[in-house]
Scaffold this active site. Structure first.
Site, PDB file in Angstrom:
ATOM      1  N   TYR A 175      28.584  -8.459  30.765  1.00 11.56           N
ATOM      2  CA  TYR A 175      29.958  -8.452  31.251  1.00 11.56           C
ATOM      3  C   TYR A 175      30.244  -7.499  32.396  1.00 11.56           C
ATOM      4  O   TYR A 175      30.820  -7.880  33.405  1.00 11.56           O
ATOM      5  CB  TYR A 175      30.910  -8.142  30.090  1.00 11.56           C
ATOM      6  CG  TYR A 175      32.361  -7.977  30.511  1.00 11.56           C
ATOM      7  CD1 TYR A 175      33.171  -9.093  30.729  1.00 11.56           C
ATOM      8  CD2 TYR A 175      32.921  -6.722  30.704  1.00 11.56           C
ATOM      9  CE1 TYR A 175      34.507  -8.952  31.125  1.00 11.56           C
ATOM     10  CE2 TYR A 175      34.248  -6.568  31.091  1.00 11.56           C
ATOM     11  CZ  TYR A 175      35.037  -7.682  31.305  1.00 11.56           C
ATOM     12  OH  TYR A 175      36.335  -7.536  31.702  1.00 11.56           O
ATOM     13  N   GLY A 196      30.162   7.349  31.036  1.00 17.68           N
ATOM     14  CA  GLY A 196      29.553   7.384  29.711  1.00 17.68           C
ATOM     15  C   GLY A 196      30.457   8.055  28.702  1.00 17.68           C
ATOM     16  O   GLY A 196      31.668   8.178  28.901  1.00 17.68           O
ATOM     17  N   GLY A 217      36.442   0.150  36.580  1.00 20.56           N
ATOM     18  CA  GLY A 217      37.544   1.002  36.143  1.00 20.56           C
ATOM     19  C   GLY A 217      38.777   0.780  36.987  1.00 20.56           C
ATOM     20  O   GLY A 217      38.710   0.889  38.212  1.00 20.56           O
ATOM     21  N   CYS A 253      33.001   3.731  33.600  1.00 15.47           N
ATOM     22  CA  CYS A 253      33.492   4.160  34.901  1.00 15.47           C
ATOM     23  C   CYS A 253      32.477   3.830  35.986  1.00 15.47           C
ATOM     24  O   CYS A 253      31.356   3.434  35.713  1.00 15.47           O
ATOM     25  CB  CYS A 253      33.758   5.664  34.886  1.00 15.47           C
ATOM     26  SG  CYS A 253      34.939   6.160  33.606  1.00 15.47           S
TER      27      CYS A 253
END
Length: 545
Positions: free
Chosen positions: A260, A106, A31, A2
């Site tokens: 990424y 997380g 997100g 997130c």
């Protein structure tokens, strides 16, 4: 994975919401599932808007105008195991004690024991399956143990210390206390990123907290600093206080941020994401050259899979002295396929997202460079697209090693059976995705590509490649539990989507909002009119469930 954001403006009469929404749009890559903002106005009142959907769809001029106050917290959600419905859109709120707003990036790995603690000892109700709500309530419980009507910074640091002693996993968090200020903290291993910066504002300073430095850069903030592993910071209009809460632990930021997830123009833990990807391309070039020579194959062109592999692919092409070409044209109105929920949705959107130009593929041996190969869904479709437009051979080079283990720290790849490299060697992976050859970066080369830019960081979380989890506490029983949870979640989401389609709720209007998103916004509009943070605001939240 997130994105979190907190903003405190020196001038309390200026509303923070427009800048928070702008910042969230810069974190949208972290997100796409849901987003939310809660602000704090005069007299400690909270104003909120949150729903499933993209930032541009949820926050229009009308909804932003209702978010009053000079400080606030924002969040963009990427769904992980056990998380998909609109009630789990963040930030979360509790009204006891003091009124706390909370956003989390997380994943916790000891949620079962924590839930028992909440039920049997703390006697606090957890309304969703989100470990973010659980983490918020643990923080609130520890604050409540002070027994004080008014708390100070020492009490907050003590509460965070108690919480860090109880929870295990990855967490970068930003919180807001009604009428007090902004709080941020990071897990002792520093797995997930968060930092802060300042901006001159008259006689004082504005403060911003965010997952990535790009948000601060865009807002004119300077002096970006990472929150250290196990550290907590408290920001008020009187200034900032920092304290190391947790004892020494292995600092191991997640290397997948650099591969990424993070934007290339961000700096995380002193490492330029852009330069780390350049280094990945240089290292991968050496491996590609050796493998191609051994296989007696020459390539005519290097083509990246847009967008995250572009930097590495360009460096690789320059080092190999092979032409670099943009062979795939991207539809920028389709989101990141990796973080889309559900295998079928990801597969369906690959061809909507990318189109192969025959001009760059026809009658050529093509080297396609990608940042990583996770499920193989995208790779398989891309390779077929290249062959459909006339490529003779398709070789795939991955900037990351084979991903054979689940991530338990907030990335949605917990099921080993979904990973194309699980139980397969390189040749079998190539056969599975339809490539003539697959070349993977070695783990030492990947780690060195990132670490050389910040030698003080001795290790990274590479658990998706090695199966070694820096926090401990991850065994076969836990992995089985996580895979079951995710499977149940996918079934529930598929059923919800099917019912929505049958009822005519699956489509969107001209503004991009579905009927469900409009309903979510209607539910959230009760709070923007202003609700005192001390009088049980969570009842309004429950209307979304």
């Amino acid at each position: 994975m997130c994105g979190i954001l907190g903003l405190l403006l020196h001038d309390a009469s200026v509303h923070a919401a427009p800048e928070i929404c702008e910042g969230l749009s810069l974190l949208q890559h972290r997100g796409q599932d849901a987003c939310g903002v809660i602000t704090c106005g005069t007299k400690g009142r909270f104003y909120q808007c949150k729903a499933n959907g993209m930032v541009r769809d949820i926050f229009d001029a009308n909804s932003i105008s209702r978010l009053l106050g000079g400080m606030g917290v924002g969040h963009v959600r990427y769904p992980t195991a056990g998380s998909f419905n609109n009630a789990e859109a963040q930030p979360f709120y509790v009204n006891s004690p003091y009124g706390i707003v909370f956003a989390h990036n997380g994943n916790l790995i000891n949620t079962e024991s924590l839930m028992q603690f909440m039920d049997q000892t703390a006697h606090r109700h957890i309304n969703t399956a989100s470990d973010s709500e659980l983490l918020l309530n643990i923080f609130a419980y520890n604050l409540q143990q002070t027994g004080k009507f008014r708390i100070n910074e020492e009490d907050i640091f003590t509460a965070i210390g108690g919480m860090m002693h109880q929870v295990k996993g990855a967490y970068a968090c930003v919180a807001m206390l009604a009428g007090f200020g902004i709080i941020a903290f990071r897990d002792p291993n520093g797995i997930r990123p968060v930092g802060f910066a300042t901006r001159k504002a008259g006689a004082g300073l504005d403060y911003i907290v965010a997952s990535e430095s790009v948000v601060a850069d865009a807002g004119g903030f300077t002096d970006w600093q990472d929150v250290n592993p196990g550290e907590a910071i408290i920001i008020t209009r009187n200034g900032i206080s920092r304290r190391q809460i947790a004892g020494p632990s292995t600092f191991a930021p997640d290397i997948f941020e650099f591969v990424y997830f993070a934007r290339p123009d961000s700096v995380i833990d002193g490492i330029s994401v852009y330069r780390s990807r350049m280094a990945m391309g240089d290292a991968l070039a050496d491996k590609v050259q050796a493998v191609l020579q051994e296989a007696n194959i020459t390539v005519d062109v290097v083509i990246p899979v847009p967008d995250t592999s572009r930097v590495a692919a360009l460096n690789l092409a320059q080092k190999l002295q092979v032409p670099y070409r943009e062979g795939f044209i991207k539809n920028r109105y389709v989101g990141r396929t990796f973080i889309m929920p559900g295998q079928q949705m990801r597969k369906k959107n690959v061809r909507r997202k990318l189109n192969a130009m025959a001009l760059e593929f026809a009658d050529k041996n093509v080297l396609i460079v990608d940042d990583s190969i996770v499920r193989g869904t995208t790779s398989k479709e891309i390779i077929q697209m290249a062959k459909d437009v006339g490529a003779k051979k398709v070789i795939v080079a991955s900037c990351a090693p084979p991903i054979r283990y689940p991530n338990v720290y907030g990335i949605d790849m917990p099921s080993r059976k979904e990973l194309v490299a699980y139980g397969r060697d390189t040749d079998e992976i190539a056969a599975e995705i339809g490539a003539d050859l697959v070349i993977f970066q070695t783990l030492p080369d990947l780690v060195n590509s990132v670490r050389q830019l910040q030698p003080s960081i001795e290790s990274f979380d590479c658990s998706v490649f090695t199966g070694e989890y820096v926090t401990g506490g991850v065994d076969e029983e836990y992995l089985q539990h996580l895979e079951t949870l995710r499977a149940d979640n996918n079934r529930a989401k598929a059923m919800t989507m099917s019912l929505g389609a049958l009822e005519g709720k699956g489509g969107g209007d001209a503004n991009g909002l579905s009927e469900q998103q409009k309903a979510d916004q209607a539910n959230s509009s009760a709070l923007p009119n202003g609700t005192d943070a001390t009088v049980g605001l969570h009842n309004s939240w429950n209307t979304q469930a």
